[in-house]
Design a protein around this motif. Sequence first.
Motif, PDB file in Angstrom:
ATOM      1  N   PHE A 101       0.872  -1.208   0.087  1.00 25.93           N
ATOM      2  CA  PHE A 101      -0.006   0.121  -0.022  1.00 25.93           C
ATOM      3  C   PHE A 101       0.880   1.199   0.070  1.00 25.93           C
ATOM      4  CE2 PHE A 101      -2.124   3.524   2.373  1.00 25.93           C
ATOM      5  CZ  PHE A 101      -3.311   3.601   1.860  1.00 25.93           C
ATOM      6  N   ILE A 102       1.915   1.208   0.843  1.00 28.44           N
ATOM      7  CA  ILE A 102       2.539   2.377   1.046  1.00 28.44           C
ATOM      8  C   ILE A 102       3.685   2.478  -0.352  1.00 28.44           C
ATOM      9  CG2 ILE A 102       4.905   3.493   2.260  1.00 28.44           C
ATOM     10  CD1 ILE A 102       4.038   1.706   4.688  1.00 28.44           C
ATOM     11  N   GLU A 103       3.866   1.584  -1.115  1.00 25.15           N
ATOM     12  CA  GLU A 103       4.766   1.753  -2.258  1.00 25.15           C
ATOM     13  C   GLU A 103       3.659   2.286  -3.484  1.00 25.15           C
ATOM     14  OE1 GLU A 103       7.504  -0.660  -2.592  1.00 25.15           O
ATOM     15  OE2 GLU A 103       8.195   0.209  -4.534  1.00 25.15           O
ATOM     16  N   GLU A 104       2.504   1.950  -3.418  1.00 25.36           N
ATOM     17  CA  GLU A 104       1.380   2.527  -4.348  1.00 25.36           C
ATOM     18  C   GLU A 104       1.553   3.801  -4.200  1.00 25.36           C
ATOM     19  OE1 GLU A 104      -0.105   2.024  -6.938  1.00 25.36           O
ATOM     20  OE2 GLU A 104      -0.476  -0.338  -7.057  1.00 25.36           O
ATOM     21  N   LEU A 105       1.170   4.566  -2.914  1.00 27.74           N
ATOM     22  CA  LEU A 105       1.067   5.903  -2.532  1.00 27.74           C
ATOM     23  C   LEU A 105       2.120   6.493  -2.919  1.00 27.74           C
ATOM     24  CD1 LEU A 105      -1.585   7.133  -1.610  1.00 27.74           C
ATOM     25  CD2 LEU A 105      -1.607   4.695  -1.294  1.00 27.74           C
ATOM     26  N   THR A 106       3.496   5.857  -2.440  1.00 32.17           N
ATOM     27  CA  THR A 106       4.740   6.582  -2.896  1.00 32.17           C
ATOM     28  C   THR A 106       4.710   7.086  -4.436  1.00 32.17           C
ATOM     29  OG1 THR A 106       5.752   5.302  -1.179  1.00 32.17           O
ATOM     30  CG2 THR A 106       7.148   6.311  -2.682  1.00 32.17           C
ATOM     31  N   HIS A 107       4.534   6.039  -5.100  1.00 33.94           N
ATOM     32  CA  HIS A 107       4.426   6.432  -6.574  1.00 33.94           C
ATOM     33  C   HIS A 107       3.403   7.437  -7.196  1.00 33.94           C
ATOM     34  CE1 HIS A 107       7.782   3.772  -7.676  1.00 33.94           C
ATOM     35  NE2 HIS A 107       7.444   2.674  -6.892  1.00 33.94           N
ATOM     36  N   LEU A 108       2.216   7.141  -6.553  1.00 33.52           N
ATOM     37  CA  LEU A 108       1.479   8.331  -6.827  1.00 33.52           C
ATOM     38  C   LEU A 108       1.758   9.544  -6.343  1.00 33.52           C
ATOM     39  CD1 LEU A 108      -1.376   8.105  -8.302  1.00 33.52           C
ATOM     40  CD2 LEU A 108      -2.655   7.446  -5.944  1.00 33.52           C
ATOM     41  N   PHE A 109       2.226   9.696  -5.436  1.00 35.90           N
ATOM     42  CA  PHE A 109       2.906  11.264  -4.952  1.00 35.90           C
ATOM     43  C   PHE A 109       4.064  11.511  -5.775  1.00 35.90           C
ATOM     44  CE2 PHE A 109       1.637  10.543  -0.044  1.00 35.90           C
ATOM     45  CZ  PHE A 109       0.232  10.504  -0.405  1.00 35.90           C
ATOM     46  N   LYS A 110       4.800  10.498  -6.300  1.00 36.60           N
ATOM     47  CA  LYS A 110       5.642  11.104  -7.097  1.00 36.60           C
ATOM     48  C   LYS A 110       5.374  11.583  -8.511  1.00 36.60           C
ATOM     49  CE  LYS A 110       9.526   8.060  -5.545  1.00 36.60           C
ATOM     50  NZ  LYS A 110      10.472   6.878  -5.737  1.00 36.60           N
ATOM     51  N   ALA A 111       4.455  10.929  -9.124  1.00 38.41           N
ATOM     52  CA  ALA A 111       3.774  11.143 -10.063  1.00 38.41           C
ATOM     53  C   ALA A 111       2.820  12.573 -10.075  1.00 38.41           C
ATOM     54  CB  ALA A 111       2.737  10.097 -10.585  1.00 38.41           C
ATOM     55  N   ILE A 112       2.237  13.003  -8.910  1.00 39.50           N
ATOM     56  CA  ILE A 112       1.384  14.223  -8.674  1.00 39.50           C
ATOM     57  C   ILE A 112       2.525  15.315  -8.749  1.00 39.50           C
ATOM     58  CG2 ILE A 112       0.486  15.384  -7.166  1.00 39.50           C
ATOM     59  CD1 ILE A 112      -0.788  12.921  -5.903  1.00 39.50           C
ATOM     60  N   ASN A 113       3.483  15.000  -8.373  1.00 36.07           N
ATOM     61  CA  ASN A 113       4.780  15.975  -8.423  1.00 36.07           C
ATOM     62  C   ASN A 113       5.672  16.304  -9.487  1.00 36.07           C
ATOM     63  OD1 ASN A 113       4.544  17.299  -5.548  1.00 36.07           O
ATOM     64  ND2 ASN A 113       4.416  15.279  -4.987  1.00 36.07           N
ATOM     65  N   GLY A 114       5.301  15.298 -10.454  1.00 34.48           N
ATOM     66  CA  GLY A 114       5.982  15.380 -11.753  1.00 34.48           C
ATOM     67  C   GLY A 114       7.291  14.544 -11.724  1.00 34.48           C
ATOM     68  N   ARG A 115       7.569  13.540 -10.833  1.00 33.30           N
ATOM     69  CA  ARG A 115       8.746  12.837 -10.582  1.00 33.30           C
ATOM     70  C   ARG A 115       8.266  11.426 -10.813  1.00 33.30           C
ATOM     71  NH1 ARG A 115       9.139  16.167  -6.128  1.00 33.30           N
ATOM     72  NH2 ARG A 115       9.073  14.320  -4.723  1.00 33.30           N
ATOM     73  N   ALA A 116       7.363  11.050 -11.674  1.00 29.14           N
ATOM     74  CA  ALA A 116       7.349   9.727 -11.883  1.00 29.14           C
ATOM     75  C   ALA A 116       8.432   9.051 -12.606  1.00 29.14           C
ATOM     76  CB  ALA A 116       6.139   9.555 -12.913  1.00 29.14           C
ATOM     77  N   GLU A 117       8.832   7.878 -12.286  1.00 26.90           N
ATOM     78  CA  GLU A 117      10.070   7.138 -12.816  1.00 26.90           C
ATOM     79  C   GLU A 117       9.681   6.492 -14.090  1.00 26.90           C
ATOM     80  OE1 GLU A 117      10.639   5.069  -9.527  1.00 26.90           O
ATOM     81  OE2 GLU A 117      11.592   6.682  -8.077  1.00 26.90           O
ATOM     82  N   VAL A 118       9.759   7.393 -15.263  1.00 26.92           N
ATOM     83  CA  VAL A 118       9.322   6.621 -16.342  1.00 26.92           C
ATOM     84  C   VAL A 118      10.472   7.068 -17.337  1.00 26.92           C
ATOM     85  CG1 VAL A 118       7.850   6.939 -18.376  1.00 26.92           C
ATOM     86  CG2 VAL A 118       6.969   6.751 -16.114  1.00 26.92           C
ATOM     87  N   TYR A 119      10.841   8.155 -17.204  1.00 27.09           N
ATOM     88  CA  TYR A 119      11.818   8.690 -18.611  1.00 27.09           C
ATOM     89  C   TYR A 119      13.254   8.629 -17.594  1.00 27.09           C
ATOM     90  CZ  TYR A 119       8.153   9.759 -21.366  1.00 27.09           C
ATOM     91  OH  TYR A 119       6.928   9.808 -21.974  1.00 27.09           O
ATOM     92  N   PRO A 120      14.413   8.172 -18.368  1.00 29.64           N
ATOM     93  CA  PRO A 120      14.422   7.237 -19.588  1.00 29.64           C
ATOM     94  C   PRO A 120      14.043   6.012 -19.478  1.00 29.64           C
ATOM     95  CG  PRO A 120      16.592   7.561 -18.766  1.00 29.64           C
ATOM     96  CD  PRO A 120      15.734   8.302 -17.654  1.00 29.64           C
ATOM     97  N   PRO A 121      13.579   5.024 -20.097  1.00 29.16           N
ATOM     98  CA  PRO A 121      13.049   3.688 -19.743  1.00 29.16           C
ATOM     99  C   PRO A 121      14.312   2.900 -19.930  1.00 29.16           C
ATOM    100  CG  PRO A 121      12.026   4.603 -21.761  1.00 29.16           C
ATOM    101  CD  PRO A 121      12.993   5.364 -21.290  1.00 29.16           C
ATOM    102  N   HIS A 122      14.313   1.824 -18.990  1.00 36.26           N
ATOM    103  CA  HIS A 122      15.699   1.207 -18.960  1.00 36.26           C
ATOM    104  C   HIS A 122      15.881   0.362 -20.297  1.00 36.26           C
ATOM    105  CE1 HIS A 122      18.443  -1.636 -16.927  1.00 36.26           C
ATOM    106  NE2 HIS A 122      18.044  -2.651 -17.602  1.00 36.26           N
ATOM    107  N   PHE A 123      14.828   0.190 -21.069  1.00 36.96           N
ATOM    108  CA  PHE A 123      14.819  -0.430 -22.267  1.00 36.96           C
ATOM    109  C   PHE A 123      15.668   0.268 -23.311  1.00 36.96           C
ATOM    110  CE2 PHE A 123      12.711  -0.206 -26.507  1.00 36.96           C
ATOM    111  CZ  PHE A 123      12.975  -1.332 -27.121  1.00 36.96           C
ATOM    112  N   MET A 124      15.453   1.562 -23.229  1.00 32.17           N
ATOM    113  CA  MET A 124      16.419   2.660 -23.964  1.00 32.17           C
ATOM    114  C   MET A 124      17.706   2.997 -23.249  1.00 32.17           C
ATOM    115  SD  MET A 124      14.251   3.396 -26.530  1.00 32.17           S
ATOM    116  CE  MET A 124      14.772   5.064 -27.069  1.00 32.17           C
ATOM    117  N   ARG A 125      18.234   2.292 -22.559  1.00 32.75           N
ATOM    118  CA  ARG A 125      19.371   2.858 -22.039  1.00 32.75           C
ATOM    119  C   ARG A 125      20.544   2.762 -22.872  1.00 32.75           C
ATOM    120  NH1 ARG A 125      18.061  -2.199 -21.005  1.00 32.75           N
ATOM    121  NH2 ARG A 125      19.441  -3.968 -21.529  1.00 32.75           N
ATOM    122  N   GLY A 126      21.275   3.990 -22.857  1.00 29.80           N
ATOM    123  CA  GLY A 126      22.477   4.149 -23.863  1.00 29.80           C
ATOM    124  C   GLY A 126      22.093   4.684 -25.208  1.00 29.80           C
ATOM    125  N   LEU A 127      20.493   4.827 -25.370  1.00 27.83           N
ATOM    126  CA  LEU A 127      20.049   5.195 -26.713  1.00 27.83           C
ATOM    127  C   LEU A 127      19.522   6.701 -26.387  1.00 27.83           C
ATOM    128  CD1 LEU A 127      18.208   1.946 -28.125  1.00 27.83           C
ATOM    129  CD2 LEU A 127      20.498   2.575 -28.406  1.00 27.83           C
TER     130      LEU A 127
END
Length: 599
Positions: A101-127
């Motif tokens: 539950f805490i982890e879900e809310l942590t990510h929601l708070f990050k996203a609300i504040n513009g700090r969602a951990e999306v970019y850069p995707p790991h898939f695109m590392r080095g590109l």
Amino acid sequence: MSIRWRSCWDADPQIHGLLKESDNLELARERLVRHLEELDWVYRRDVDKAVESWRYILIKESVRCMKNIISQRNERLAETSPIKYLWTAARTGDAEVSDDFIEELTHLFKAINGRAEVYPPHFMRGLRSPDFEKYKGRAAAQKRSAFLERIGERMEEYLSKYPSGLVPEIIERRARNKRRILDILKASNKDWNSWRWQFNNVFKDKTGFEVIKKAIRLTLDEERGIRLAIENRVPFGVTPHYLHLMDQEPSEIDFAVRRQVFPPPHYVRAMMEHRRDRKIVFDYMRERDTSPLKLVTRRYPRVAIMKPYDSCPQICVYCQRNWEITSPFYVGAGAAHEDMEAAIDWFAEHKSIMDVLITGGDPLVMDDEKIDYILQRFSQIPHIRNIRLATRIPITVPQRVTDELCNIFSKYYELGKQTLCMVTHFSHPYEVTFETARAIKRVKMHGLHVYNQEVFGFANSRRFETAALRIAMKQIGVDPYYIFNMKGKTEIEDYAAPVARILQEQKEEARLLPGVFRTDEAVFNVPFLGKNYLKAWQEHELISIAPDGRRIYSFHPWEKNIAKTKPYIYTDVTIKDYLGKLEARGEDLDDYKSIWYYY
Ligand code: SF4
């Protein structure tokens, strides 16, 4: 403050502060609502034009979800109050919720504040994407082409983890597996190629168990589960063809194939516990309430299901119909002639049905005469424009798709009048073999299209695993049709993947394939009502987070805006738990980090 909340409050100290300073829950709610409204408009007003559009999209979505989960309306629907737990934790230092539950809310708070951990995707590392704005014409095109080429190469790195049975090395491995099984059974190649021999040698009892153990090494859990299933008559069975898809040593490569048919002990125990009431407990789709007549199921205006045969050559652990299928080919699986007649008459009387899905069980287990008879009866109903045969035979016993059977099919494929097609069920590229390809080709040579319905679950949900399946299927002429989110039915909860993962797969993996390879629609099957399209945000919404960290969704039925039908409330499996299990399989969780931001 309990240490486990630190990252959550660090993600949004302002929310922490306003909750902490609120004397009562309703005041906390009011303040949070105001805070979210203001935040939303800070971005929407576009005052300093500082928020990049890709960040803005994530912020907007997360603010919407946060408002959803603190609304009283959704608290009533979900029967839980995330804000109560948040407020309690802010005031007292902790609350009775899980780390999930805490982890879900942590990510929601990050996203609300513009700090969602999306970019850069790991898939695109080095590109790095070049700044195309700086270039024009051919130079711009060449830069972009080079960049896209790198992405394609990176995809191949992932896809190569999931070989199909069309790869030379795997073909050789399968030849050895087949030889081993034939030697154990003292049988010949000719036997192997006979579907009757395959049917007669399904491994489903103690003797079959001994053969399996000689052919491959079972893990302790697999051995326990199979033994328990056989001793307690819980549905279990594997065909010789399917057994030869498994490697001698268990590994990540054949994981999905084994898991498909080897029931885990806890599943067997659940089946034993509910032996008497399983028709209620495991009938997740509430077929008991959607069957207007024996053998018939109807959930939509223009299509209905007929089930003339109620078993399969082998049993999938996650079978939706595990409440009625008791064992492979069990006596009494075939419908009585008078019931079948009554069912077909029902279709003839119901003139709005234009498409019939003949399923079961697996209807291709029936003999040719019966299949011919059923198809012939349906071909005489003028309002039936299409007949669909739902079968897993090309994967479990491809030998069953004989020329004689296909000749029967061709009689009922008449363009301009009525078409016949096959819907099969591949779950993994490792199931795609040349034997299966030949079966599909035979069917297609007689005019039929072949579509696939994949069940998306934990076993086939690693990065690009389903993309690899789509490619292998297209290679043998099968079109992806539906991809089903596996329901978190209690007895198979560990088989499920969260809704967020299927959304992530569609956006970040399927989308990278050419359109003709990703023709599948991701769906969630709502009990009683039918398919809900997952990609359309108008069709579902996240309404809450349960104390154990499970997301709670409201799925809007397909009837939305047509008939007033109540939404369905679904509690998902937790993302944290799912990721933990992926990590245990050796996955790099950086590859999945954006999953939290799919709602
Ligand atoms: S093939 Fe279909 S009906 Fe048969 S066991 Fe598997 S899921 Fe159930």
